[in-house]
Design a protein around this motif. Structure first.
Motif, PDB file in Angstrom:
ATOM      1  N   VAL A 143      -1.879  -3.635   1.152  1.00 15.25           N
ATOM      2  CA  VAL A 143      -3.065  -3.458   0.309  1.00 15.25           C
ATOM      3  C   VAL A 143      -2.827  -4.072  -1.069  1.00 15.25           C
ATOM      4  O   VAL A 143      -3.706  -4.746  -1.630  1.00 15.25           O
ATOM      5  N   ARG A 144      -1.640  -3.867  -1.617  1.00 15.94           N
ATOM      6  CA  ARG A 144      -1.312  -4.455  -2.921  1.00 15.94           C
ATOM      7  C   ARG A 144      -1.323  -5.987  -2.853  1.00 15.94           C
ATOM      8  O   ARG A 144      -1.793  -6.667  -3.766  1.00 15.94           O
ATOM      9  N   GLN A 145      -0.784  -6.529  -1.758  1.00 20.31           N
ATOM     10  CA  GLN A 145      -0.743  -7.982  -1.605  1.00 20.31           C
ATOM     11  C   GLN A 145      -2.146  -8.568  -1.510  1.00 20.31           C
ATOM     12  O   GLN A 145      -2.428  -9.636  -2.063  1.00 20.31           O
ATOM     13  N   LYS A 146      -3.051  -7.880  -0.813  1.00 19.61           N
ATOM     14  CA  LYS A 146      -4.388  -8.429  -0.579  1.00 19.61           C
ATOM     15  C   LYS A 146      -5.329  -8.212  -1.766  1.00 19.61           C
ATOM     16  O   LYS A 146      -6.191  -9.045  -2.027  1.00 19.61           O
ATOM     17  N   GLY A 181      -4.243  -7.107  -5.022  1.00 21.17           N
ATOM     18  CA  GLY A 181      -3.593  -7.112  -6.328  1.00 21.17           C
ATOM     19  C   GLY A 181      -3.193  -5.695  -6.695  1.00 21.17           C
ATOM     20  O   GLY A 181      -3.856  -4.720  -6.301  1.00 21.17           O
ATOM     21  N   THR A 182      -2.120  -5.565  -7.442  1.00 19.16           N
ATOM     22  CA  THR A 182      -1.545  -4.248  -7.725  1.00 19.16           C
ATOM     23  C   THR A 182      -2.529  -3.333  -8.445  1.00 19.16           C
ATOM     24  O   THR A 182      -2.670  -2.155  -8.091  1.00 19.16           O
ATOM     25  N   LYS A 183      -3.229  -3.852  -9.448  1.00 14.31           N
ATOM     26  CA  LYS A 183      -4.112  -3.002 -10.249  1.00 14.31           C
ATOM     27  C   LYS A 183      -5.224  -2.386  -9.391  1.00 14.31           C
ATOM     28  O   LYS A 183      -5.440  -1.165  -9.412  1.00 14.31           O
ATOM     29  N   GLU A 184      -5.929  -3.214  -8.629  1.00 17.09           N
ATOM     30  CA  GLU A 184      -7.018  -2.690  -7.811  1.00 17.09           C
ATOM     31  C   GLU A 184      -6.494  -1.801  -6.697  1.00 17.09           C
ATOM     32  O   GLU A 184      -7.107  -0.776  -6.369  1.00 17.09           O
ATOM     33  N   ALA A 185      -5.353  -2.175  -6.132  1.00 11.78           N
ATOM     34  CA  ALA A 185      -4.780  -1.365  -5.047  1.00 11.78           C
ATOM     35  C   ALA A 185      -4.433   0.037  -5.526  1.00 11.78           C
ATOM     36  O   ALA A 185      -4.721   1.030  -4.843  1.00 11.78           O
ATOM     37  N   GLU A 186      -3.817   0.126  -6.699  1.00 12.10           N
ATOM     38  CA  GLU A 186      -3.396   1.444  -7.188  1.00 12.10           C
ATOM     39  C   GLU A 186      -4.598   2.340  -7.479  1.00 12.10           C
ATOM     40  O   GLU A 186      -4.469   3.568  -7.487  1.00 12.10           O
ATOM     41  N   GLU A 187      -5.758   1.752  -7.703  1.00 16.12           N
ATOM     42  CA  GLU A 187      -6.956   2.554  -7.932  1.00 16.12           C
ATOM     43  C   GLU A 187      -7.453   3.234  -6.657  1.00 16.12           C
ATOM     44  O   GLU A 187      -8.137   4.257  -6.721  1.00 16.12           O
ATOM     45  N   ILE A 188      -7.125   2.678  -5.493  1.00 22.03           N
ATOM     46  CA  ILE A 188      -7.647   3.237  -4.247  1.00 22.03           C
ATOM     47  C   ILE A 188      -6.569   3.880  -3.363  1.00 22.03           C
ATOM     48  O   ILE A 188      -6.899   4.604  -2.426  1.00 22.03           O
ATOM     49  N   LEU A 189      -5.297   3.630  -3.661  1.00 19.02           N
ATOM     50  CA  LEU A 189      -4.225   4.232  -2.857  1.00 19.02           C
ATOM     51  C   LEU A 189      -4.043   5.695  -3.252  1.00 19.02           C
ATOM     52  O   LEU A 189      -3.952   6.025  -4.437  1.00 19.02           O
ATOM     53  N   ILE A 190      -4.001   6.567  -2.260  1.00 17.00           N
ATOM     54  CA  ILE A 190      -3.828   7.997  -2.521  1.00 17.00           C
ATOM     55  C   ILE A 190      -2.396   8.262  -2.980  1.00 17.00           C
ATOM     56  O   ILE A 190      -1.436   7.776  -2.357  1.00 17.00           O
ATOM     57  N   PRO A 191      -2.203   9.017  -4.069  1.00 12.28           N
ATOM     58  CA  PRO A 191      -0.847   9.284  -4.560  1.00 12.28           C
ATOM     59  C   PRO A 191       0.029   9.967  -3.511  1.00 12.28           C
ATOM     60  O   PRO A 191      -0.429  10.817  -2.749  1.00 12.28           O
ATOM     61  N   ILE A 192       1.287   9.573  -3.499  1.00 14.81           N
ATOM     62  CA  ILE A 192       2.277  10.155  -2.597  1.00 14.81           C
ATOM     63  C   ILE A 192       3.237  11.016  -3.419  1.00 14.81           C
ATOM     64  O   ILE A 192       3.772  10.571  -4.441  1.00 14.81           O
ATOM     65  N   TYR A 193       3.466  12.241  -2.954  1.00 16.15           N
ATOM     66  CA  TYR A 193       4.388  13.145  -3.638  1.00 16.15           C
ATOM     67  C   TYR A 193       5.840  12.915  -3.216  1.00 16.15           C
ATOM     68  O   TYR A 193       6.756  13.043  -4.014  1.00 16.15           O
ATOM     69  N   THR A 230     -11.882  -7.803   3.015  1.00 10.62           N
ATOM     70  CA  THR A 230     -10.673  -8.448   2.484  1.00 10.62           C
ATOM     71  C   THR A 230      -9.446  -8.029   3.283  1.00 10.62           C
ATOM     72  O   THR A 230      -8.622  -8.873   3.660  1.00 10.62           O
ATOM     73  N   LEU A 231      -9.312  -6.741   3.556  1.00 14.29           N
ATOM     74  CA  LEU A 231      -8.135  -6.238   4.253  1.00 14.29           C
ATOM     75  C   LEU A 231      -8.104  -6.654   5.726  1.00 14.29           C
ATOM     76  O   LEU A 231      -7.032  -6.827   6.307  1.00 14.29           O
TER      77      LEU A 231
END
Length: 322
Positions: free
Chosen positions: A89-92, A94-106, A254-255
Protein backbone atom coordinates in the motif's frame (compact mmCIF):
# COMPACT_ATOMS: atom_id res chain seq x y z
CA UNK A 1 -1.87 -31.70 27.37
CA UNK A 2 -2.05 -30.23 23.86
CA UNK A 3 -2.89 -26.80 25.25
CA UNK A 4 0.01 -26.90 27.69
CA UNK A 5 2.55 -27.94 25.05
CA UNK A 6 1.20 -25.32 22.68
CA UNK A 7 1.73 -22.48 25.11
CA UNK A 8 5.30 -23.63 25.74
CA UNK A 9 6.25 -24.00 22.09
CA UNK A 10 9.48 -22.11 21.37
CA UNK A 11 10.27 -20.15 18.19
CA UNK A 12 12.36 -22.99 16.74
CA UNK A 13 9.48 -25.43 17.17
CA UNK A 14 7.05 -23.01 15.51
CA UNK A 15 9.46 -22.53 12.61
CA UNK A 16 9.84 -26.32 12.24
CA UNK A 17 6.07 -26.73 12.32
CA UNK A 18 5.69 -24.16 9.53
CA UNK A 19 8.31 -25.98 7.43
CA UNK A 20 6.58 -29.31 7.97
CA UNK A 21 3.24 -27.74 7.03
CA UNK A 22 4.77 -26.35 3.85
CA UNK A 23 6.34 -29.69 2.90
CA UNK A 24 3.09 -31.55 3.48
CA UNK A 25 1.13 -28.91 1.53
CA UNK A 26 3.53 -29.16 -1.42
CA UNK A 27 3.28 -32.95 -1.48
CA UNK A 28 -0.51 -32.81 -1.26
CA UNK A 29 -0.62 -30.29 -4.09
CA UNK A 30 1.70 -32.42 -6.25
CA UNK A 31 -0.33 -35.59 -5.68
CA UNK A 32 -3.65 -33.88 -6.42
CA UNK A 33 -2.23 -32.17 -9.51
CA UNK A 34 -1.00 -35.49 -10.89
CA UNK A 35 -4.44 -36.99 -10.30
CA UNK A 36 -6.24 -34.03 -11.90
CA UNK A 37 -7.42 -32.37 -8.64
CA UNK A 38 -10.20 -34.87 -7.84
CA UNK A 39 -10.88 -33.53 -4.33
CA UNK A 40 -11.04 -29.96 -5.58
CA UNK A 41 -13.54 -30.97 -8.26
CA UNK A 42 -15.63 -32.69 -5.58
CA UNK A 43 -15.57 -29.65 -3.26
CA UNK A 44 -16.43 -27.29 -6.12
CA UNK A 45 -19.42 -29.32 -7.30
CA UNK A 46 -20.73 -29.76 -3.76
CA UNK A 47 -20.77 -26.00 -3.19
CA UNK A 48 -21.74 -24.80 -6.66
CA UNK A 49 -23.97 -27.55 -8.00
CA UNK A 50 -22.15 -27.90 -11.32
CA UNK A 51 -18.85 -29.36 -12.55
CA UNK A 52 -15.63 -27.37 -12.48
CA UNK A 53 -14.19 -26.64 -15.93
CA UNK A 54 -10.54 -25.71 -15.55
CA UNK A 55 -9.70 -25.87 -19.27
CA UNK A 56 -12.34 -23.33 -20.34
CA UNK A 57 -13.66 -21.44 -17.29
CA UNK A 58 -16.75 -19.26 -17.74
CA UNK A 59 -18.30 -18.60 -14.34
CA UNK A 60 -16.84 -16.25 -11.72
CA UNK A 61 -16.20 -19.14 -9.34
CA UNK A 62 -14.41 -21.19 -12.00
CA UNK A 63 -12.13 -18.24 -12.73
CA UNK A 64 -11.27 -17.88 -9.02
CA UNK A 65 -10.23 -21.54 -8.89
CA UNK A 66 -8.30 -21.15 -12.14
CA UNK A 67 -6.36 -18.27 -10.56
CA UNK A 68 -5.72 -20.32 -7.42
CA UNK A 69 -4.18 -23.14 -9.43
CA UNK A 70 -2.28 -21.33 -12.16
CA UNK A 71 -1.45 -17.70 -11.24
CA UNK A 72 2.03 -17.48 -9.69
CA UNK A 73 2.80 -13.76 -9.54
CA UNK A 74 4.93 -13.14 -6.38
CA UNK A 75 2.77 -10.04 -5.75
CA UNK A 76 -0.06 -12.43 -4.88
CA UNK A 77 1.92 -13.56 -1.83
CA UNK A 78 2.79 -10.04 -0.66
CA UNK A 79 -0.75 -8.75 -1.06
CA UNK A 80 -2.30 -11.81 0.60
CA UNK A 81 0.00 -11.41 3.62
CA UNK A 82 -1.98 -9.16 5.97
CA UNK A 83 1.24 -7.62 7.28
CA UNK A 84 3.36 -7.36 4.11
CA UNK A 85 0.45 -5.83 2.19
CA UNK A 86 0.97 -2.66 4.22
CA UNK A 87 4.29 -2.10 2.43
CA UNK A 88 2.53 -2.71 -0.88
CA UNK A 89 0.00 0.00 0.00
CA UNK A 90 2.86 2.38 0.82
CA UNK A 91 4.57 1.57 -2.48
CA UNK A 92 1.41 2.18 -4.53
CA UNK A 93 0.03 5.23 -2.72
CA UNK A 94 3.12 6.82 -1.21
CA UNK A 95 3.94 6.77 2.48
CA UNK A 96 1.93 9.85 3.47
CA UNK A 97 -1.36 8.76 1.89
CA UNK A 98 -0.87 5.15 2.96
CA UNK A 99 -0.37 6.05 6.61
CA UNK A 100 -3.67 7.94 6.53
CA UNK A 101 -5.61 4.78 5.67
CA UNK A 102 -3.58 2.00 7.33
CA UNK A 103 -5.06 0.89 10.65
CA UNK A 104 -2.55 1.32 13.52
CA UNK A 105 -0.88 -1.85 14.77
CA UNK A 106 -0.17 -2.26 18.48
CA UNK A 107 2.00 -5.37 18.32
CA UNK A 108 3.36 -7.98 15.90
CA UNK A 109 4.54 -11.37 17.12
CA UNK A 110 6.11 -14.46 15.54
CA UNK A 111 5.66 -16.58 18.66
CA UNK A 112 2.46 -15.28 20.33
CA UNK A 113 4.19 -15.39 23.67
CA UNK A 114 5.42 -11.83 23.91
CA UNK A 115 2.29 -9.69 24.06
CA UNK A 116 3.09 -6.62 26.19
CA UNK A 117 1.22 -6.31 29.46
CA UNK A 118 -0.47 -3.03 28.51
CA UNK A 119 -2.06 -4.68 25.47
CA UNK A 120 -4.48 -6.60 27.70
CA UNK A 121 -5.91 -3.33 29.01
CA UNK A 122 -7.36 -2.30 25.63
CA UNK A 123 -9.49 -3.82 22.90
CA UNK A 124 -7.75 -5.03 19.76
CA UNK A 125 -8.23 -7.26 16.75
CA UNK A 126 -5.91 -10.24 16.78
CA UNK A 127 -5.21 -11.59 13.30
CA UNK A 128 -3.02 -14.21 11.68
CA UNK A 129 -1.33 -12.70 8.64
CA UNK A 130 -1.29 -16.00 6.70
CA UNK A 131 -4.99 -16.91 6.76
CA UNK A 132 -8.53 -15.80 6.08
CA UNK A 133 -11.10 -15.67 8.86
CA UNK A 134 -8.33 -15.93 11.45
CA UNK A 135 -9.28 -12.84 13.41
CA UNK A 136 -10.70 -12.27 16.86
CA UNK A 137 -11.97 -9.21 18.68
CA UNK A 138 -10.16 -9.22 22.04
CA UNK A 139 -11.71 -7.09 24.77
CA UNK A 140 -10.09 -5.67 27.93
CA UNK A 141 -9.99 -8.32 30.62
CA UNK A 142 -9.89 -11.22 28.14
CA UNK A 143 -8.20 -14.39 29.33
CA UNK A 144 -4.57 -14.10 28.12
CA UNK A 145 -4.09 -17.88 28.29
CA UNK A 146 -7.00 -18.63 25.95
CA UNK A 147 -6.11 -15.78 23.62
CA UNK A 148 -2.48 -16.86 23.30
CA UNK A 149 -3.59 -20.46 22.90
CA UNK A 150 -5.66 -19.47 19.89
CA UNK A 151 -2.82 -17.37 18.45
CA UNK A 152 -0.39 -20.26 18.74
CA UNK A 153 -2.89 -22.63 17.15
CA UNK A 154 -3.05 -20.24 14.17
CA UNK A 155 0.75 -20.11 13.94
CA UNK A 156 0.85 -23.91 13.95
CA UNK A 157 -1.62 -24.23 11.08
CA UNK A 158 -1.39 -23.59 7.37
CA UNK A 159 -4.41 -22.14 5.62
CA UNK A 160 -6.33 -22.95 2.45
CA UNK A 161 -4.19 -25.80 1.18
CA UNK A 162 -7.03 -28.31 0.89
CA UNK A 163 -8.25 -26.07 -1.93
CA UNK A 164 -4.67 -25.31 -3.13
CA UNK A 165 -4.72 -21.59 -2.25
CA UNK A 166 -1.09 -21.11 -3.18
CA UNK A 167 -0.62 -17.50 -2.11
CA UNK A 168 -1.11 -18.38 1.58
CA UNK A 169 1.27 -21.32 1.69
CA UNK A 170 4.69 -19.77 2.28
CA UNK A 171 3.79 -16.51 4.01
CA UNK A 172 6.10 -16.01 7.04
CA UNK A 173 3.62 -16.43 9.88
CA UNK A 174 2.86 -13.60 12.29
CA UNK A 175 0.18 -12.53 14.73
CA UNK A 176 -0.96 -8.92 14.34
CA UNK A 177 -2.66 -6.98 17.12
CA UNK A 178 -4.52 -4.10 15.50
CA UNK A 179 -6.50 -1.11 16.70
CA UNK A 180 -10.29 -1.58 16.63
CA UNK A 181 -12.06 0.93 14.39
CA UNK A 182 -15.59 1.86 15.47
CA UNK A 183 -18.20 4.09 13.90
CA UNK A 184 -20.04 7.02 15.46
CA UNK A 185 -22.48 4.64 17.19
CA UNK A 186 -19.63 2.65 18.70
CA UNK A 187 -20.16 -0.34 16.41
CA UNK A 188 -17.78 -2.17 14.11
CA UNK A 189 -18.22 -0.34 10.78
CA UNK A 190 -19.60 -1.82 7.60
CA UNK A 191 -17.22 -3.71 5.31
CA UNK A 192 -17.05 -2.13 1.85
CA UNK A 193 -15.54 -4.49 -0.72
CA UNK A 194 -14.61 -3.29 -4.20
CA UNK A 195 -14.37 -5.99 -6.88
CA UNK A 196 -11.86 -4.77 -9.46
CA UNK A 197 -11.07 -6.19 -12.90
CA UNK A 198 -8.16 -4.89 -14.95
CA UNK A 199 -7.79 -2.01 -12.50
CA UNK A 200 -11.43 -0.87 -12.61
CA UNK A 201 -14.16 -1.28 -9.98
CA UNK A 202 -17.01 -3.25 -11.54
CA UNK A 203 -19.17 -4.00 -8.50
CA UNK A 204 -19.22 -3.48 -4.73
CA UNK A 205 -20.29 -5.53 -1.71
CA UNK A 206 -21.60 -3.73 1.37
CA UNK A 207 -21.47 -6.13 4.31
CA UNK A 208 -22.88 -5.13 7.70
CA UNK A 209 -23.18 -6.85 11.08
CA UNK A 210 -20.03 -8.93 11.03
CA UNK A 211 -20.36 -9.48 14.79
CA UNK A 212 -24.16 -9.43 14.99
CA UNK A 213 -26.91 -10.04 12.47
CA UNK A 214 -25.23 -9.89 9.06
CA UNK A 215 -26.79 -8.32 5.98
CA UNK A 216 -25.36 -7.36 2.63
CA UNK A 217 -25.94 -5.84 -0.77
CA UNK A 218 -24.13 -5.91 -4.10
CA UNK A 219 -24.19 -2.78 -6.26
CA UNK A 220 -22.51 -1.34 -9.31
CA UNK A 221 -20.09 1.60 -8.80
CA UNK A 222 -23.07 3.99 -8.99
CA UNK A 223 -24.82 2.14 -6.14
CA UNK A 224 -27.46 0.48 -8.32
CA UNK A 225 -28.48 -2.80 -6.71
CA UNK A 226 -27.40 -6.08 -8.35
CA UNK A 227 -29.61 -9.06 -7.56
CA UNK A 228 -28.76 -12.74 -7.66
CA UNK A 229 -25.16 -12.64 -6.49
CA UNK A 230 -24.10 -14.72 -3.48
CA UNK A 231 -26.81 -16.26 -1.35
CA UNK A 232 -27.36 -17.10 2.31
CA UNK A 233 -27.38 -13.67 3.98
CA UNK A 234 -30.32 -11.21 4.12
CA UNK A 235 -30.30 -8.03 2.03
CA UNK A 236 -29.39 -4.66 3.47
CA UNK A 237 -32.44 -2.47 3.92
CA UNK A 238 -30.67 0.64 2.59
CA UNK A 239 -27.64 1.10 0.38
CA UNK A 240 -25.24 3.44 2.21
CA UNK A 241 -23.81 6.51 0.53
CA UNK A 242 -20.42 7.65 1.80
CA UNK A 243 -18.74 10.99 1.16
CA UNK A 244 -15.57 8.93 0.64
CA UNK A 245 -17.11 6.75 -2.09
CA UNK A 246 -15.22 8.19 -5.05
CA UNK A 247 -11.94 8.24 -3.15
CA UNK A 248 -12.34 4.61 -2.12
CA UNK A 249 -12.90 3.68 -5.77
CA UNK A 250 -9.77 5.62 -6.74
CA UNK A 251 -7.64 3.83 -4.12
CA UNK A 252 -9.14 0.41 -4.93
CA UNK A 253 -8.31 0.86 -8.61
CA UNK A 254 -4.75 1.93 -7.82
CA UNK A 255 -4.13 -1.05 -5.55
CA UNK A 256 -5.74 -3.59 -7.89
CA UNK A 257 -4.13 -2.37 -11.12
CA UNK A 258 -1.43 -5.10 -11.39
CA UNK A 259 -4.04 -7.89 -11.27
CA UNK A 260 -6.69 -9.22 -13.63
CA UNK A 261 -8.98 -9.39 -10.60
CA UNK A 262 -8.58 -8.44 -6.96
CA UNK A 263 -10.92 -7.26 -4.23
CA UNK A 264 -9.99 -4.21 -2.15
CA UNK A 265 -11.70 -3.87 1.24
CA UNK A 266 -12.19 -0.66 3.20
CA UNK A 267 -14.09 0.96 6.05
CA UNK A 268 -15.35 4.53 6.06
CA UNK A 269 -15.93 6.29 9.39
CA UNK A 270 -16.57 9.98 9.88
CA UNK A 271 -15.30 10.90 6.43
CA UNK A 272 -12.09 8.91 6.93
CA UNK A 273 -11.07 5.81 4.95
CA UNK A 274 -9.41 2.78 6.53
CA UNK A 275 -7.79 0.01 4.49
CA UNK A 276 -8.90 -3.52 5.35
CA UNK A 277 -7.15 -5.95 3.00
CA UNK A 278 -6.60 -7.05 -0.58
CA UNK A 279 -8.25 -10.37 -1.39
CA UNK A 280 -6.93 -12.39 -4.31
CA UNK A 281 -9.21 -15.44 -4.04
CA UNK A 282 -12.56 -13.87 -3.21
CA UNK A 283 -14.94 -16.54 -1.96
CA UNK A 284 -12.40 -19.25 -2.74
CA UNK A 285 -14.53 -20.25 -5.71
CA UNK A 286 -17.10 -21.93 -3.47
CA UNK A 287 -19.47 -19.15 -2.36
CA UNK A 288 -22.82 -20.13 -3.81
CA UNK A 289 -24.56 -17.75 -6.22
CA UNK A 290 -28.32 -17.32 -6.13
CA UNK A 291 -28.27 -17.10 -9.93
CA UNK A 292 -26.11 -19.21 -12.24
CA UNK A 293 -26.66 -16.51 -14.86
CA UNK A 294 -25.04 -13.90 -12.59
CA UNK A 295 -22.15 -16.29 -11.93
CA UNK A 296 -21.67 -16.46 -15.70
CA UNK A 297 -22.01 -12.71 -16.13
CA UNK A 298 -19.38 -11.91 -13.53
CA UNK A 299 -17.16 -14.55 -15.10
CA UNK A 300 -17.15 -12.54 -18.32
CA UNK A 301 -15.44 -9.68 -16.46
CA UNK A 302 -12.29 -11.85 -16.18
CA UNK A 303 -11.92 -11.94 -19.97
CA UNK A 304 -9.76 -9.17 -21.53
CA UNK A 305 -12.28 -8.53 -24.30
CA UNK A 306 -14.78 -7.45 -21.61
CA UNK A 307 -12.49 -5.19 -19.58
CA UNK A 308 -14.24 -2.06 -20.82
CA UNK A 309 -17.72 -3.48 -20.25
CA UNK A 310 -19.92 -2.73 -17.25
CA UNK A 311 -21.41 -5.39 -15.03
CA UNK A 312 -24.77 -4.61 -16.67
CA UNK A 313 -23.35 -5.25 -20.14
CA UNK A 314 -22.16 -8.65 -18.95
CA UNK A 315 -25.48 -9.46 -17.28
CA UNK A 316 -27.29 -8.59 -20.49
CA UNK A 317 -24.97 -10.73 -22.58
CA UNK A 318 -25.19 -13.68 -20.20
CA UNK A 319 -28.98 -13.52 -20.26
CA UNK A 320 -29.13 -13.67 -24.07
CA UNK A 321 -26.12 -15.77 -24.95
CA UNK A 322 -26.00 -18.42 -22.27
Amino acid sequence: MFQHSLLNTNPQQLNLKAKLNSTYDRLYDLRERILGYPKLHEIFKRHNGFDLNLHDPWTYNEWVVHKILFARDPLLIQTTDKFAVRDYVRQKLGTKEAEEILIPIYHVSKIARDFPEELWQKEFFMKANHGSGTNKLVMPGADPHKTLQLAKAWLNSSYGQRRHEWAYRDIPRKIICEKVIRNEEGDIPMDIKFYCFYGKVKFILFFNGRFGKPSRAFTDPDLQLIHGVQSGIPDLEDIPSYSTHDKMIEIAETLSKPFVHARADFYSVGGKIYFGELTQYSGGGIEHFESYEINLALGLLWRPEYKNKSVWDCIQEASTKY
